[in-house]
Design an enzyme around this catalytic site. Structure first.
Site, PDB file in Angstrom:
ATOM      1  N   HIS A   1       0.843  -1.201   0.000  1.00  0.00           N
ATOM      2  CA  HIS A   1       0.000   0.000   0.000  1.00  0.00           C
ATOM      3  C   HIS A   1       0.875   1.245   0.000  1.00  0.00           C
ATOM      4  O   HIS A   1       1.294   1.715   1.049  1.00  0.00           O
ATOM      5  CB  HIS A   1      -0.889   0.001   1.239  1.00  0.00           C
ATOM      6  CG  HIS A   1      -1.771  -1.215   1.323  1.00  0.00           C
ATOM      7  ND1 HIS A   1      -1.292  -2.445   1.729  1.00  0.00           N
ATOM      8  CD2 HIS A   1      -3.079  -1.392   1.056  1.00  0.00           C
ATOM      9  CE1 HIS A   1      -2.285  -3.327   1.711  1.00  0.00           C
ATOM     10  NE2 HIS A   1      -3.381  -2.722   1.304  1.00  0.00           N
TER      11      HIS A   1
ATOM     12  N   GLY B   1      -3.679  -4.033  11.348  1.00  0.00           N
ATOM     13  CA  GLY B   1      -4.038  -4.457   9.990  1.00  0.00           C
ATOM     14  C   GLY B   1      -5.544  -4.619   9.899  1.00  0.00           C
ATOM     15  O   GLY B   1      -6.176  -4.037   9.013  1.00  0.00           O
ATOM     16  N   PRO B   2      -6.141  -5.391  10.818  1.00  0.00           N
ATOM     17  CA  PRO B   2      -7.591  -5.379  10.882  1.00  0.00           C
ATOM     18  C   PRO B   2      -8.021  -3.984  11.353  1.00  0.00           C
ATOM     19  O   PRO B   2      -7.716  -3.584  12.492  1.00  0.00           O
ATOM     20  CB  PRO B   2      -7.918  -6.457  11.917  1.00  0.00           C
ATOM     21  CG  PRO B   2      -6.691  -7.337  11.948  1.00  0.00           C
ATOM     22  CD  PRO B   2      -5.552  -6.381  11.732  1.00  0.00           C
ATOM     23  N   LEU B   3      -8.662  -3.245  10.503  1.00  0.00           N
ATOM     24  CA  LEU B   3      -8.892  -1.823  10.783  1.00  0.00           C
ATOM     25  C   LEU B   3      -9.662  -1.617  12.082  1.00  0.00           C
ATOM     26  O   LEU B   3     -10.541  -2.395  12.436  1.00  0.00           O
ATOM     27  CB  LEU B   3      -9.629  -1.181   9.611  1.00  0.00           C
ATOM     28  CG  LEU B   3      -8.752  -1.031   8.359  1.00  0.00           C
ATOM     29  CD1 LEU B   3      -9.601  -0.791   7.115  1.00  0.00           C
ATOM     30  CD2 LEU B   3      -7.736   0.079   8.536  1.00  0.00           C
TER      31      LEU B   3
ATOM     32  N   HIS C   1      -4.132   3.046  -3.369  1.00  0.00           N
ATOM     33  CA  HIS C   1      -4.344   2.442  -2.049  1.00  0.00           C
ATOM     34  C   HIS C   1      -3.573   1.143  -1.854  1.00  0.00           C
ATOM     35  O   HIS C   1      -2.729   1.059  -0.972  1.00  0.00           O
ATOM     36  CB  HIS C   1      -5.842   2.187  -1.787  1.00  0.00           C
ATOM     37  CG  HIS C   1      -6.075   1.206  -0.692  1.00  0.00           C
ATOM     38  ND1 HIS C   1      -5.944   1.543   0.636  1.00  0.00           N
ATOM     39  CD2 HIS C   1      -6.371  -0.123  -0.715  1.00  0.00           C
ATOM     40  CE1 HIS C   1      -6.163   0.463   1.374  1.00  0.00           C
ATOM     41  NE2 HIS C   1      -6.422  -0.558   0.578  1.00  0.00           N
TER      42      HIS C   1
ATOM     43  N   SER D   1     -22.222 -10.296  37.028  1.00  0.00           N
ATOM     44  CA  SER D   1     -22.457 -11.669  36.580  1.00  0.00           C
ATOM     45  C   SER D   1     -21.158 -12.436  36.367  1.00  0.00           C
ATOM     46  O   SER D   1     -21.059 -13.612  36.686  1.00  0.00           O
ATOM     47  CB  SER D   1     -23.232 -11.676  35.263  1.00  0.00           C
ATOM     48  OG  SER D   1     -24.495 -11.075  35.423  1.00  0.00           O
TER      49      SER D   1
ATOM     50  N   GLU E   1     -17.897  -4.800  24.047  1.00  0.00           N
ATOM     51  CA  GLU E   1     -17.030  -5.983  24.116  1.00  0.00           C
ATOM     52  C   GLU E   1     -15.815  -5.855  23.199  1.00  0.00           C
ATOM     53  O   GLU E   1     -14.697  -6.216  23.579  1.00  0.00           O
ATOM     54  CB  GLU E   1     -17.808  -7.252  23.746  1.00  0.00           C
ATOM     55  CG  GLU E   1     -18.879  -7.659  24.742  1.00  0.00           C
ATOM     56  CD  GLU E   1     -20.180  -6.884  24.558  1.00  0.00           C
ATOM     57  OE1 GLU E   1     -20.311  -6.144  23.558  1.00  0.00           O
ATOM     58  OE2 GLU E   1     -21.070  -7.017  25.428  1.00  0.00           O
TER      59      GLU E   1
ATOM     60  N   PHE F   1     -20.881 -13.839  24.013  1.00  0.00           N
ATOM     61  CA  PHE F   1     -20.507 -12.529  23.474  1.00  0.00           C
ATOM     62  C   PHE F   1     -19.025 -12.440  23.103  1.00  0.00           C
ATOM     63  O   PHE F   1     -18.564 -11.397  22.651  1.00  0.00           O
ATOM     64  CB  PHE F   1     -20.884 -11.415  24.443  1.00  0.00           C
ATOM     65  CG  PHE F   1     -22.357 -11.396  24.788  1.00  0.00           C
ATOM     66  CD1 PHE F   1     -23.318 -11.657  23.827  1.00  0.00           C
ATOM     67  CD2 PHE F   1     -22.782 -11.139  26.085  1.00  0.00           C
ATOM     68  CE1 PHE F   1     -24.675 -11.661  24.142  1.00  0.00           C
ATOM     69  CE2 PHE F   1     -24.134 -11.135  26.414  1.00  0.00           C
ATOM     70  CZ  PHE F   1     -25.087 -11.401  25.435  1.00  0.00           C
TER      71      PHE F   1
ATOM     72  N   HIS G   1     -28.334 -16.584  24.458  1.00  0.00           N
ATOM     73  CA  HIS G   1     -27.216 -16.402  25.370  1.00  0.00           C
ATOM     74  C   HIS G   1     -26.381 -17.673  25.564  1.00  0.00           C
ATOM     75  O   HIS G   1     -25.352 -17.631  26.220  1.00  0.00           O
ATOM     76  CB  HIS G   1     -27.724 -15.936  26.736  1.00  0.00           C
ATOM     77  CG  HIS G   1     -28.147 -14.499  26.752  1.00  0.00           C
ATOM     78  ND1 HIS G   1     -28.960 -13.951  25.776  1.00  0.00           N
ATOM     79  CD2 HIS G   1     -27.850 -13.489  27.615  1.00  0.00           C
ATOM     80  CE1 HIS G   1     -29.150 -12.662  26.050  1.00  0.00           C
ATOM     81  NE2 HIS G   1     -28.487 -12.360  27.155  1.00  0.00           N
TER      82      HIS G   1
ATOM     83  N   ARG H   1     -22.165 -20.444  35.194  1.00  0.00           N
ATOM     84  CA  ARG H   1     -23.066 -19.641  36.013  1.00  0.00           C
ATOM     85  C   ARG H   1     -23.535 -20.480  37.204  1.00  0.00           C
ATOM     86  O   ARG H   1     -23.652 -19.995  38.324  1.00  0.00           O
ATOM     87  CB  ARG H   1     -24.273 -19.223  35.173  1.00  0.00           C
ATOM     88  CG  ARG H   1     -25.398 -18.636  35.993  1.00  0.00           C
ATOM     89  CD  ARG H   1     -26.546 -18.167  35.104  1.00  0.00           C
ATOM     90  NE  ARG H   1     -27.584 -17.561  35.920  1.00  0.00           N
ATOM     91  CZ  ARG H   1     -28.663 -18.219  36.375  1.00  0.00           C
ATOM     92  NH1 ARG H   1     -28.835 -19.491  36.084  1.00  0.00           N
ATOM     93  NH2 ARG H   1     -29.548 -17.591  37.117  1.00  0.00           N
TER      94      ARG H   1
HETATM   95  C1  LIG Z   1     -11.478  -4.993   9.520  1.00  0.00           C
HETATM   96  C2  LIG Z   1     -10.936  -4.816   8.157  1.00  0.00           C
HETATM   97  N1  LIG Z   1     -11.760  -4.878   7.109  1.00  0.00           N
HETATM   98  C3  LIG Z   1     -11.273  -4.764   5.853  1.00  0.00           C
HETATM   99  C4  LIG Z   1      -9.945  -4.599   5.630  1.00  0.00           C
HETATM  100  C5  LIG Z   1      -9.390  -4.523   4.216  1.00  0.00           C
HETATM  101  N2  LIG Z   1      -8.949  -3.154   3.952  1.00  0.00           N
HETATM  102  C6  LIG Z   1      -7.675  -2.787   4.045  1.00  0.00           C
HETATM  103  S1  LIG Z   1      -7.472  -1.137   3.876  1.00  0.00           S
HETATM  104  C7  LIG Z   1      -9.119  -0.909   3.641  1.00  0.00           C
HETATM  105  C8  LIG Z   1      -9.733   0.432   3.491  1.00  0.00           C
HETATM  106  C9  LIG Z   1      -8.823   1.429   2.976  1.00  0.00           C
HETATM  107  O1  LIG Z   1      -9.314   2.704   3.180  1.00  0.00           O
HETATM  108  P1  LIG Z   1      -8.656   3.643   4.251  1.00  0.00           P
HETATM  109  O2  LIG Z   1      -8.777   3.014   5.564  1.00  0.00           O
HETATM  110  O3  LIG Z   1      -9.258   4.978   4.069  1.00  0.00           O
HETATM  111  O4  LIG Z   1      -7.141   3.639   3.852  1.00  0.00           O
HETATM  112  P2  LIG Z   1      -6.469   4.409   2.627  1.00  0.00           P
HETATM  113  O5  LIG Z   1      -6.924   3.751   1.362  1.00  0.00           O
HETATM  114  O6  LIG Z   1      -6.918   5.806   2.697  1.00  0.00           O
HETATM  115  O7  LIG Z   1      -5.029   4.222   2.845  1.00  0.00           O
HETATM  116  C10 LIG Z   1      -9.798  -2.103   3.688  1.00  0.00           C
HETATM  117  C11 LIG Z   1     -11.251  -2.260   3.509  1.00  0.00           C
HETATM  118  C12 LIG Z   1      -9.114  -4.537   6.771  1.00  0.00           C
HETATM  119  N3  LIG Z   1      -7.800  -4.375   6.676  1.00  0.00           N
HETATM  120  N4  LIG Z   1      -9.640  -4.625   8.008  1.00  0.00           N
END
Ligand SMILES: Cc1ncc(C[n+]2csc(CCOP(=O)(O)OP(=O)(O)O)c2C)c(N)n1
Ligand SMILES: [Mg+2]
Length: 676
Positions: free
Chosen positions: A34, A122-124, A269, A391, A418, A443, A479, A526
């Site tokens: 990227h 990485g996971p946004l 991107h 709980s 959560e 949950f 639940h 529980r």
């Molecule tokens: C939870 C999650 N969902 C999807 C992705 C896949 N993904 C990577 S970057 C992105 C979006 C990119 O947009 P932005 O956050 O605005 O980054 P930019 O392109 O501006 O660098 C996605 C959907 C991810 N990394 N994490």
């Protein structure tokens, strides 16, 4: 020799462009990655790492450093380029190996893979959530350890968040709590570039983010397009001055800035710009050469001043730490334990065993005792829950409550959040606390990615999940967890412990506190369960994952082996008696932690689960996946194959076939198969 302002500006521009070109080149060489965000955010990284942040590249682990968290983990080259340039020990070759097997520069930043990477992102949204944990940890340490004239803990958490981060629910949850708690040392830069993966953000994202953050109680600045270095610096300092509120600094950036054909498009991107476009962009920057990975000497020298600067920060802090130690020896000792992430010797000398005469004890209740015990021995243990503490029973008794302006307590009320709780706990743990996240097992799905990331990072986060099965009763199938245990067990590096009684629970918590290289999920009931005589529970029951709880009377060789976890262990003990009445000798094996058991050597495994005795039954009130590894081809597994139902727990166990009679029946059938 003095430098003129014009020369300084030229040098700084060269530095910023070095981050940009290295990032473009690394992505181009890998032909994957990227480039756009690193190019756009280079001025911010430059300002933070060379002008603002208190950090020591020579010692990336220096405790009072400012933390930098790239929540937009896909922009990893921004971080790698900057870490290399400022002297963290990454080499140019590491950048050339971006995204290759075994490199220090994986696709997304991974904690401790490269020095200076604080947390895996990485996971946004995750990094954003973690950062609230980091910022809270700082406040908690400061409240506990700083003394008049001794401000030993004083650092900021700087975060880069993208549009995607801002869209994710976890960051909203975490931001809401950060605002509520007034975490003033948290400073988030929002990379507002109007582009995400699918195209312009106008496709799906149009709210006023600044107004949203103001409503959360944050201090908000919108710099618009003015990304002059001095402007970024002064906004950052203004954010730092807002001591009682977390800060959002909105930067209107341009993804892939300078790229004649790809700037401001989704094409910048997530893929390499292409050789030709890289060249055109370098020309647009006025870059001196088209040679890839070119680092101008003067830029490198300028960046590397960060090393000496950091050494000075550290020296000065060490001096203050010495004075602190002289004035507050005990506190210093306690702080050292947290800084070094160590568990003091002998801390678990007196385990508070529960007396079987106590009758039925829910393992969540034992968990409360275990928490209070461990918290009394280990100062870094932190309680909390996502609005279920009454709980889950995970509040440290007399531990005090964390609140805005008073961070001296030991219990965090996460509210019904959560996902953020999991991410914040990961941040707290990464910063040295032994924090727990507690909710109902069902949950855990809401926070699944945080468990997964803790496991990936080998971070010893503690997840406490109560209401572990249909045994929770009347609340019904919404639940009642079914697939959760096999799902959690499928996560590498995570230990899932489902104790059979109060005493196994005690050992589960002890295990969670001393082993420091994996997250642990303790799964508690529980409902009340009979307490096993502590003499029958080996001290290493959890460590080894499984043990023989009961063998046939008179030392008879077992005909059949009954295997269970949690509340179903008692069914096996009862079935053992039923079978004995028929002259069938049964061994009962408790498996509080299947993953640990599978890690043991063959010798121990065969000692517990006798390979020659192929008549076997496993029982667990959950989806059965995985137990066939223990029961083999002739055994059977009693589990849940449907959702549960709303009814009292006894009726449910009966209805779904969790009875001693059923276990005995299946045992006879398995024995029949084995004898055929
Ligand atoms: C939870 C999650 N969902 C999807 C992705 C896949 N993904 C990577 S970057 C992105 C979006 C990119 O947009 P932005 O956050 O605005 O980054 P930019 O392109 O501006 O660098 C996605 C959907 C991810 N990394 N994490
Ligand atoms: Mg974007």
């Amino acid at each position: 020799m003095t430098t003129t302002p014009t020369e300084t500006r030229a040098l700084e521009e060269l530095c910023v462009n070095t981050i940009r070109t290295l990032s473009m080149d690394a992505v181009q060489k890998a032909n994957s990655g990227h480039p756009g965000a690193p190019m756009a955010l280079a001025p911010l990284a430059y300002v933070l790492y060379t002008r603002v942040m208190k950090h020591s590249p020579g010692n990336p682990e220096w405790f009072d450093r400012d933390r930098f968290i790239l929540s937009a983990g896909h922009a990893s080259m921004l971080l790698y380029s900057t870490l290399y340039l400022t002297g963290y020990g990454l080499e140019l070759d590491d950048l050339k190996n971006f995204r290759q097997l075994g490199s220090k520069t994986p696709g997304h930043p991974e904690r401790h893979e490269a020095p200076g990477v604080e947390i895996t992102t990485g996971p946004l949204g995750q990094g954003f959530g973690n950062s609230v944990g980091f910022a809270l940890a700082e406040r908690m340490l400061a409240a506990r350890f700083n003394r008049e004239g001794h401000e030993l803990i004083d650092h900021h958490t700087f975060v880069v968040a993208s549009d995607g981060d801002m869209m994710e629910g976890v960051s909203s949850e975490a931001s809401s709590l950060a605002g509520h708690l007034g975490l003033g040392k948290l400073i988030v830069f929002y990379d507002n570039n109007h582009i995400s993966l699918d195209g312009p953000t106008s496709l799906s994202f149009s709210e006023d983010v600044g107004a949203r953050y103001e409503a959360y109680g944050w201090h908000v600045q919108d710099l618009g397009e003015d990304l002059e270095l001095d402007n970024i610096e002064s906004a950052t300092r203004a954010a730092m001055d807002a001591e009682d509120q977390p800060s959002l600094v909105i930067l209107r950036t341009h993804i892939g800035v300078g790229s004649p054909n790809k700037q401001d498009t989704k094409a910048a991107h997530g893929s390499a710009l292409g050789e030709e476009e890289v060249e055109l962009t370098k020309k647009a920057y006025g870059w001196p050469t088209l040679e890839p990975f070119y680092v101008p000497d003067e830029a490198l020298a300028h960046f590397r001043q960060a090393v000496d600067r950091g050494g000075k920060f550290e020296e000065e802090w060490d001096e203050r730490a010495e004075q602190y130690e002289a004035a507050h020896g005990d506190l210093w000792h306690e702080l050292k334990l947290i800084m070094d992430g160590e568990v003091p010797d002998g801390w678990d000398a007196d385990i508070p065993w529960i007396d079987p005469a106590d009758g039925g004890v829910a393992t969540r209740k034992a968990g409360q005792q275990a928490l209070d015990w461990t918290a009394s021995k280990l100062p870094n243990v932190i309680g909390g829950a996502a609005d279920l503490s009454s709980s889950t029973l995970t509040t440290i008794t007399d531990g005090g409550t964390i609140e805005a302006g008073d961070y001296s307590g030991r219990n965090v009320y996460y509210g019904v959040r959560e996902h953020a709780m999991g991410a914040i706990v990961n941040g707290l743990v990464a910063h040295g606390f032994r924090a727990l996240a507690a909710t109902f097992l069902q949950f855990s799905d809401y926070m699944k990615n945080t468990i997964r990331l803790a496991a990936l990072m080998k971070l010893p986060s503690l997840f406490v999940y109560t209401h572990d099965s249909i045994g929770l009763g009347e609340d019904g199938p919404t639940h009642q967890p079914i697939e959760h245990l096999p799902g959690l067990r499928a996560i590498p590096n995570l230990y899932v412990i489902r104790p059979a009684d109060a005493n196994e629970t005690m050992l589960a918590w002890r295990f969670a506190m001393w082993q420091l290289t994996s997250p642990v999920a303790i799964v508690e009931t529980r409902q009340g369960l009979p307490v096993i005589d502590p003499d029958k529970v080996p001290l290493d029951a959890i460590d080894r994952g499984a043990y023989v709880l009961s063998d046939p009377a008179d030392g008879a060789e077992p005909d059949v082996q009954l295997i269970a976890t949690g509340s179903e262990v008692k069914l096996c003990v009862e079935a053992q008696e039923l079978l004995a009445a028929d002259g069938i000798a049964a061994r009962v094996i408790s498996v509080p932690c299947a993953e640990r058991f599978l890690e043991q050597d063959d010798g121990y495994r065969d000692e517990v689960l006798l390979p020659g005795v192929r008549a076997r039954v496993a029982v667990e009130a959950a989806a059965t996946l995985g137990w066939e590894r223990f029961t083999g081809d002739l055994g059977s597994v009693i589990g849940m194959h449907t959702f549960g139902a709303s009814a009292p727990d006894k009726a449910l166990f009966e209805h779904f076939g969790f009875t001693a009679q059923r276990v005995a029946e299946e045992a006879r059938a398995s024995l029949e198969r084995a004898r055929r």
